[in-house]
Design a protein around this motif. Structure first.
Motif, short mmCIF file in Angstrom:
data_model
loop_
_atom_site.label_atom_id
_atom_site.label_comp_id
_atom_site.label_asym_id
_atom_site.label_seq_id
_atom_site.Cartn_x
_atom_site.Cartn_y
_atom_site.Cartn_z
N ASP A 46 -5.76 -3.12 -4.29
CA ASP A 46 -5.81 -4.94 -4.29
C ASP A 46 -5.25 -5.71 -5.12
O ASP A 46 -6.18 -5.73 -5.50
CB ASP A 46 -7.02 -5.34 -3.18
CG ASP A 46 -6.81 -6.04 -2.39
OD1 ASP A 46 -6.09 -6.40 -2.97
OD2 ASP A 46 -7.50 -6.61 -2.13
N ARG A 66 -3.45 -3.34 6.22
CA ARG A 66 -4.49 -2.81 4.90
C ARG A 66 -5.99 -3.29 5.60
O ARG A 66 -5.95 -4.16 6.24
CB ARG A 66 -3.79 -3.64 4.50
CG ARG A 66 -4.39 -3.29 2.33
CD ARG A 66 -4.21 -4.52 1.91
NE ARG A 66 -4.38 -2.98 -0.01
CZ ARG A 66 -3.45 -3.31 -0.63
NH1 ARG A 66 -2.07 -4.02 -0.61
NH2 ARG A 66 -4.01 -2.95 -1.52
N VAL A 71 -3.24 1.61 3.64
CA VAL A 71 -2.32 1.53 4.17
C VAL A 71 -2.23 1.42 5.03
O VAL A 71 -1.56 2.51 4.76
CB VAL A 71 -1.54 0.80 2.83
CG1 VAL A 71 -0.40 -0.04 3.45
CG2 VAL A 71 -2.03 0.17 1.84
#
Ligand code: EPU
Length: 430
Positions: A46, A66, A71
């Motif tokens: 992230d 996400r 994802v």
């Protein structure tokens, strides 16, 4: 905008877990466009670069979800073939959309990435690759406009540039070739682990790629690809950065979730300089501690498996406080030395000469307000600050946030005294 305040001199100790690789995630996220079926990618860090890529994919019409490192991307028919400058300009790596967009849509309009602080970063090899597969390329209003109305056709392409092979160029050609008619042979391909991870992902989607990780990659084009699940490899540059921290100022740190082969060049250099580096038997973890009598070293960056350009700034920070003279030469990005002037503000003794930094180790750096200029330069400043006497304020922290997931939290977990605070002055200036 945030700044990082680092109170130097505290020895690190303990264990840190490495995130998934930013540079592997970016082309893999882009490659999701190659199928109309959903793909699931785990361990995507992230960081703002992966978030930019996700925003671009969404803007093109993909649906992206996400949650905690995973994802899910669904790119049904009707995806746009035109990316917006507003999105693309934020990240040079958006050039890696070129291959998948051309393979899926047979046309694409992609804003040309602009200048870069680490040096002139041309895209001629990307363009040459797509032309070799039969696409017409022109530049219009700052965009690369590419078309292959009859589809792409396999070819033999040499990807070597003046400064060696290109990583994202190899990725682009591989992604363009997977759906091309016939066979593509990439000569002088980049061998970086991130290229291998992309090839593994593409093969899981049904591509037929052989030789990734070697100088020659062969891709037999297939009719279509399908959805799949994939876990991104560990970030070898984040791992290397923590290894340097362990050598610089620690009572010993253990760095988990790594791949030994991927960090071997950094490990060898740290050992050569007298530091303790011990891998676990499965190579998934490494213990690093400062040497009793550390000495300087000589680094010349080179493509994998050589010493990575993305680690030279961090090593320069280490050499700044290592007795003796060290030499760092970057052959891949010869102008990537912006961190040196900031390190000098902290008392480092560095002389620059034509793409080479000559560093004479000093006993102690001293904390100072410094400015991050790019991702790895910022990492070098954080490392220097950890070892410096007093307090260092690192401005323009957004550079770090592009590629290090929770760096401040991870450092605090190792006992560093760091805090992230709003940079009110920067807000006033902006
Ligand atoms: N080059 C050309 N023409 C091109 C493309 C590249 O001459 O068309 C030159 C570059 O100027 C450079 C050399 O080829 O001298 C190698 O550049 P490369 O194309 O391999 O760089 P990249 O693929 O754009 C990736 C990483 C960089 C890393 C380099 C080198 C990603 C997203 N980026 O960039 O990572 O420094 O490979 O290993 O994978 C970073 O993470 O901080 C970073 C900058």
């Amino acid at each position: 905008m945030d700044k990082l305040i680092v109170e130097g001199g505290y020895k690190l100790k303990g264990t840190v877990n490495i995130s998934g690789s930013k540079n592997a995630s970016l082309p893999i996220l882009a490659a999701a466009l190659l199928t109309d079926e959903p793909v699931r990618i785990s361990r995507v860090p992230d960081v703002s670069d992966t978030n930019y890529m996700i925003q671009i994919l969404s803007q093109l019409g993909a649906s992206v979800e996400r949650s905690s490192g995973t994802v899910r991307i669904d790119s049904p028919d009707g995806i746009s073939s035109s990316a917006s400058y507003e999105q693309v300009r934020k990240m040079r790596a958006s050039i890696c959309l070129l291959g998948p967009m051309m393979a899926r849509m047979k046309r694409c309009t992609l804003p040309l990435p602009g200048g870069c602080v680490i040096g002139d970063r041309p895209v001629d090899l990307h363009v040459r690759a797509i032309q070799a597969l039969g696409a017409r390329v022109r530049i219009k209003s700052g965009n690369l406009v590419m078309e292959a109305p009859n589809g792409l056709v396999g070819a033999t392409v040499d990807m070597r540039g003046d400064n060696g092979p290109t990583v994202l160029g190899t990725d682009n050609l591989m992604m363009a070739a997977v759906l091309a008619r016939g066979t593509t042979v990439i000569e002088s391909a980049a061998r970086e682990p991130e290229v291998v991870d992309l090839a593994n992902f593409l093969n899981k989607m049904g591509a037929q790629i052989e030789g990734a990780g070697s100088r020659t990659i062969t891709i037999h084009g297939v009719e279509q690809l399908h959805g799949c699940e994939h876990t991104v490899i560990p970030d070898r540059i984040e791992a290397g950065t923590f290894m340097v921290a362990g050598a610089l100022i620690s009572e010993g740190v253990t760095i988990n979730r790594i791949c030994r082969d991927h960090v071997q060049a950094v490990a060898d250099m740290l050992s050569e300089c007298g530091h303790t580096v011990r891998f676990s038997s499965n190579g998934a973890s490494v213990y690093v501690a400062p040497g009793v009598q550390p000495k300087g070293g000589k680094i010349t960056t080179s493509p994998y498996p050589g010493f990575p350009t993305d680690m030279q700034a961090q090593m320069t920070a280490l050499f700044s406080v290592t007795p003796g003279i060290s030499v760092v030469r970057d052959t891949i990005f010869p102008q990537r030395f912006m961190h040196c002037s900031e390190l000098k503000r902290m008392g480092a003794n560095i002389k620059m000469d034509n793409g080479t930094a000559v560093i004479t180790g000093t006993e102690r750096l001293s904390g100072a307000p410094v400015m991050a200029s790019d991702l790895r330069a910022s990492a070098a400043l954080v490392l220097a600050a950890l070892a410096a006497e007093g307090v260092t304020e690192i401005h323009r922290l957004y550079h770090i946030d592009r590629g290090y997931e929770m760096l401040d939290d991870k450092l605090m977990g190792l006992g560093a005294h760091v805090s992230r605070v709003p940079d009110l002055k920067a807000v006033e200036e902006s």
